[in-house]
Design an enzyme around this catalytic site. Structure first.
Site, PDB file in Angstrom:
ATOM      1  CB  THR A 182      -0.634   0.134   1.274  1.00 34.11           C
ATOM      2  OG1 THR A 182      -1.315  -1.314   1.034  1.00 34.11           O
ATOM      3  CG2 THR A 182      -1.874   1.148   1.761  1.00 34.11           C
TER       4      THR A 182
ATOM      5  CB  CYS B 192      -3.654  -2.155   7.488  1.00 34.33           C
ATOM      6  SG  CYS B 192      -2.524  -3.625   6.417  1.00 34.33           S
TER       7      CYS B 192
ATOM      8  CE  LYS C 235       1.432   0.137   6.775  1.00 36.71           C
ATOM      9  NZ  LYS C 235       0.687   0.272   5.188  1.00 36.71           N
TER      10      LYS C 235
HETATM   11  P1  NAI Z   1       5.512  -7.321   6.212  1.00 38.91           P
HETATM   12  O1  NAI Z   1       6.863  -6.153   6.939  1.00 38.91           O
HETATM   13  O2  NAI Z   1       5.411  -8.902   6.887  1.00 38.91           O
HETATM   14  O3  NAI Z   1       6.663  -7.391   5.203  1.00 38.91           O
HETATM   15  C1  NAI Z   1       6.889  -7.298   4.574  1.00 38.91           C
HETATM   16  C2  NAI Z   1       8.539  -7.848   4.152  1.00 38.91           C
HETATM   17  O4  NAI Z   1       9.146  -6.860   3.318  1.00 38.91           O
HETATM   18  C3  NAI Z   1       9.775  -7.452   5.674  1.00 38.91           C
HETATM   19  O5  NAI Z   1       9.871  -9.376   5.323  1.00 38.91           O
HETATM   20  C4  NAI Z   1      11.179  -6.907   4.599  1.00 38.91           C
HETATM   21  O6  NAI Z   1      11.952  -7.803   5.323  1.00 38.91           O
HETATM   22  C5  NAI Z   1      10.763  -6.956   3.673  1.00 38.91           C
HETATM   23  N1  NAI Z   1      11.396  -6.099   2.856  1.00 38.91           N
HETATM   24  C6  NAI Z   1      11.554  -5.210   2.885  1.00 38.91           C
HETATM   25  N2  NAI Z   1      12.803  -4.015   2.386  1.00 38.91           N
HETATM   26  C7  NAI Z   1      12.758  -5.380   1.284  1.00 38.91           C
HETATM   27  C8  NAI Z   1      13.881  -5.286   0.768  1.00 38.91           C
HETATM   28  N3  NAI Z   1      14.330  -4.357   0.095  1.00 38.91           N
HETATM   29  N4  NAI Z   1      14.363  -6.458  -0.151  1.00 38.91           N
HETATM   30  C9  NAI Z   1      13.542  -7.481   0.117  1.00 38.91           C
HETATM   31  N5  NAI Z   1      12.998  -7.221   1.268  1.00 38.91           N
HETATM   32  C10 NAI Z   1      12.722  -6.481   1.717  1.00 38.91           C
HETATM   33  O7  NAI Z   1       4.385  -6.454   5.898  1.00 38.91           O
HETATM   34  P2  NAI Z   1       2.883  -6.936   5.037  1.00 38.91           P
HETATM   35  O8  NAI Z   1       2.096  -7.149   6.112  1.00 38.91           O
HETATM   36  O9  NAI Z   1       3.150  -7.765   4.570  1.00 38.91           O
HETATM   37  O10 NAI Z   1       2.581  -5.675   3.881  1.00 38.91           O
HETATM   38  C11 NAI Z   1       3.507  -5.471   2.879  1.00 38.91           C
HETATM   39  C12 NAI Z   1       2.518  -4.093   2.864  1.00 38.91           C
HETATM   40  O11 NAI Z   1       1.583  -4.538   1.788  1.00 38.91           O
HETATM   41  C13 NAI Z   1       2.820  -2.956   3.103  1.00 38.91           C
HETATM   42  O12 NAI Z   1       2.815  -1.913   2.270  1.00 38.91           O
HETATM   43  C14 NAI Z   1       1.026  -2.694   4.203  1.00 38.91           C
HETATM   44  O13 NAI Z   1       1.158  -2.302   4.252  1.00 38.91           O
HETATM   45  C15 NAI Z   1       0.178  -3.755   2.835  1.00 38.91           C
HETATM   46  N6  NAI Z   1      -0.953  -4.310   3.225  1.00 38.91           N
HETATM   47  C16 NAI Z   1      -0.890  -5.666   4.026  1.00 38.91           C
HETATM   48  C17 NAI Z   1      -1.443  -6.355   4.339  1.00 38.91           C
HETATM   49  C18 NAI Z   1      -1.848  -6.426   5.693  1.00 38.91           C
HETATM   50  O14 NAI Z   1      -2.778  -7.668   6.014  1.00 38.91           O
HETATM   51  N7  NAI Z   1      -0.633  -6.996   6.379  1.00 38.91           N
HETATM   52  C19 NAI Z   1      -3.423  -6.026   3.421  1.00 38.91           C
HETATM   53  C20 NAI Z   1      -3.300  -5.353   2.558  1.00 38.91           C
HETATM   54  C21 NAI Z   1      -2.202  -4.913   2.515  1.00 38.91           C
END
Ligand code: NAI
Length: 480
Positions: free
Chosen positions: A128, A272, A275
């Site tokens: 997002t 989410c 933020k």
């Molecule tokens: P998360 O924190 O669980 O996963 C993100 C991952 O990206 C982490 O494992 C991190 O190590 C990795 N990462 C960060 N920078 C990196 C890079 N440069 N190269 C490789 N890996 C990297 O986050 P989550 O919950 O999966 O959320 C991800 C996105 O999706 C956010 O923008 C969130 O707002 C959005 N989102 C989340 C939902 C949820 O229910 N958690 C639902 C819908 C959207």
């Protein structure tokens, strides 16, 4: 065969790619992450996140057409479609701190894609992001692009934790935004082709880039707004003798309103809602729309009010002090069926009770001690900055103990606070709990899951959000 890579193996990247691999057996899907422990866990029997049905899907595809790797550069270079699903937390310092999205992780992913790519790629915003992010990403990708064509698509994810696999298998809609150029439309068609393997075509919506980016922020703002609306009513219900469950039922029967997301509670949480609304507020402010910004800011303020109101109710009901008293906290995750604690209301409630010097005994079926101690001692907004990227581990809070059983947590306690609606909390032997507690014994139900009458018969003083108060609580009104 289209080769798909996803940067970010988190709550979104992992389950989303697992379902794509399941439904598109002829596509190779590789999920990459810079976190070695996370990738190791994805490749083990102990997956890094708890999500009903996830393990089954991963086991079916892993090693066949689904792979997890830390070799980000190699897999990005070899793929045709690159989803970027890295975290986009709230900025903790600098311009827009406390509101704007921190795009550091996104930017470094985009720079890496630009550096290692040797062939044309479709880059998909799964995270997002603020509206107009694609423009910035495009600049990073095309700068020094060595003649490579990058098409950016916005494909925000609408899954909800706890039901992620069902949501992915049977989504209400899939949204794909792209440039209105022939190349942009071609890229949309390719991504649509992936989803069309299991999602009916009429549920795949295509829009321009900015509509797709903004729709995700708007959807989360609308959802959170419903919770704050019903929670604001819960305060009025307590003041007037109305019952918020009855009010929500009556209101939700109107087909224009609908029944979902109208449960009053101690407040919304998760990574989410807060933020994304803060981000929306910031974007409105930057676009010279202070009235719109203030309107959405209220959704968060009501949520904070609701958490404070709960703490105040607990303290005031217990003779205006919880100092030195043991309070059992049942549930720490931000909702049932997930181990995710990011922005869980339990953090603020626990901190509020600790502020009055309570001793907390916490039990959650899916959250371990390390996570709870970390959350309670963490500063606001640090929660969504991955652990491996944080400078130091916070120390544990002495007044907090974490146990692995609800009966242990409640033994000798003065009060029980239910902060997550886990099904197992409905089935507890409350007579046994009552017998082992200090008297008077209180239950503060922040999720409205207990059988109030039954508990009152046992002897508990019971508080439920937005329900008529029993005499004890009326005699000790909470200071809001
Ligand atoms: P998360 O924190 O669980 O996963 C993100 C991952 O990206 C982490 O494992 C991190 O190590 C990795 N990462 C960060 N920078 C990196 C890079 N440069 N190269 C490789 N890996 C990297 O986050 P989550 O919950 O999966 O959320 C991800 C996105 O999706 C956010 O923008 C969130 O707002 C959005 N989102 C989340 C939902 C949820 O229910 N958690 C639902 C819908 C959207």
């Amino acid at each position: 065969m289209v080769k798909i890579c996803c940067i970010g193996a988190g709550y979104v990247g992992g389950p989303t790619m697992a379902v794509i691999a399941l439904k598109c057996p002829s596509n190779q899907v590789i999920v990459v992450d810079i976190s070695v422990p996370r990738i190791t866990a994805w490749n083990s029997d102990q997956l890094p996140i708890y999500e009903p049905g996830l393990e089954d899907v991963v086991k079916q595809c892993r090693g066949k057409n689904l792979f997890f790797s830390t070799d980000v550069e190699q897999h990005v270079a070899e793929s045709d479609i690159i989803f970027v699903s890295v975290n986009t937390p709230t900025k903790t310092r600098g311009l827009g701190a406390g509101k704007a999205a921190d795009l550091t992780y996104w930017e470094s992913a985009a720079r890496l894609i630009a550096d290692v790519s040797k062939s044309n790629k479709i880059v998909v915003e799964k995270s997002t992001v603020p509206v107009k992010t694609a423009e910035a990403i495009e600049k990073i990708l095309t700068h020094n692009s060595k003649g490579i064509n990058f098409q950016i698509l916005s494909n925000p994810e609408f899954l909800a934790e706890g039901t992620a696999i069902q949501d992915l298998l049977n989504p209400d809609r899939v949204l794909i935004g792209g440039r209105e150029t022939p190349e942009g439309q071609k890229a949309i068609k390719v991504l649509k082709g992936v989803y069309a393997q299991w999602v009916p075509e009429d549920r795949i919506i295509t829009t321009n880039l900015w509509s797709a980016e903004l729709s995700k922020l708007a959807a989360n703002a609308f959802l959170a707004q419903r919770i704050s609306s019903v929670n604001s009513m819960s305060a009025l219900c307590e003041a007037t003798g109305a019952d918020v469950t009855q009010v929500a039922h009556a209101v939700g029967k109107d087909t224009r309103i609908g029944p979902r997301f109208l449960n009053a509670s101690v407040g919304f949480g998760g990574s989410c809602f807060q933020k994304d609304i803060l981000n929306l507020v910031y974007i409105c402010e930057c676009n010279g729309l202070p009235e719109v910004a203030n309107y959405w800011k209220q959704v968060i303020e009501v949520n904070d009010y609701q958490k404070n109101r709960f703490v105040n109710r607990v303290v005031s009901s217990m003779f205006n002090t919880v100092s030195g008293k043991k309070i059992a906290i049942l549930g720490f995750a931000f909702k049932k069926d997930t181990g995710d604690t990011r922005e869980t209301p339990a953090i603020d409630v626990c901190k509020g009770l600790l502020g009055d010097n309570a001793h907390l005994s916490i039990f959650d079926p899916q959250v371990n001690e390390d996570q709870i101690q970390r959350d309670i001692s963490m500063k606001k907004f640090d929660w969504d900055h991955p652990r491996h990227l944080q400078p130091s581990s916070p120390t544990s809070v002495k007044q907090v103990s974490v146990v692995w059983d609800a009966y242990e947590a409640t033994k000798n306690a003065h009060a029980v606070c239910i902060l997550t609606e886990w099904d197992e909390f409905k089935k507890l032997d409350y007579q046994r709990i009552y017998d082992n507690m200090q008297k008077p014994a209180f239950v503060f139900d922040g999720r409205n899951i207990v059988d109030v009458e039954k508990l009152r018969k046992i002897g508990f003083i019971v508080y439920c959000i937005g329900k008529p108060l029993d005499q004890w609580l009326k005699d000790m009104p909470a200071v809001a």
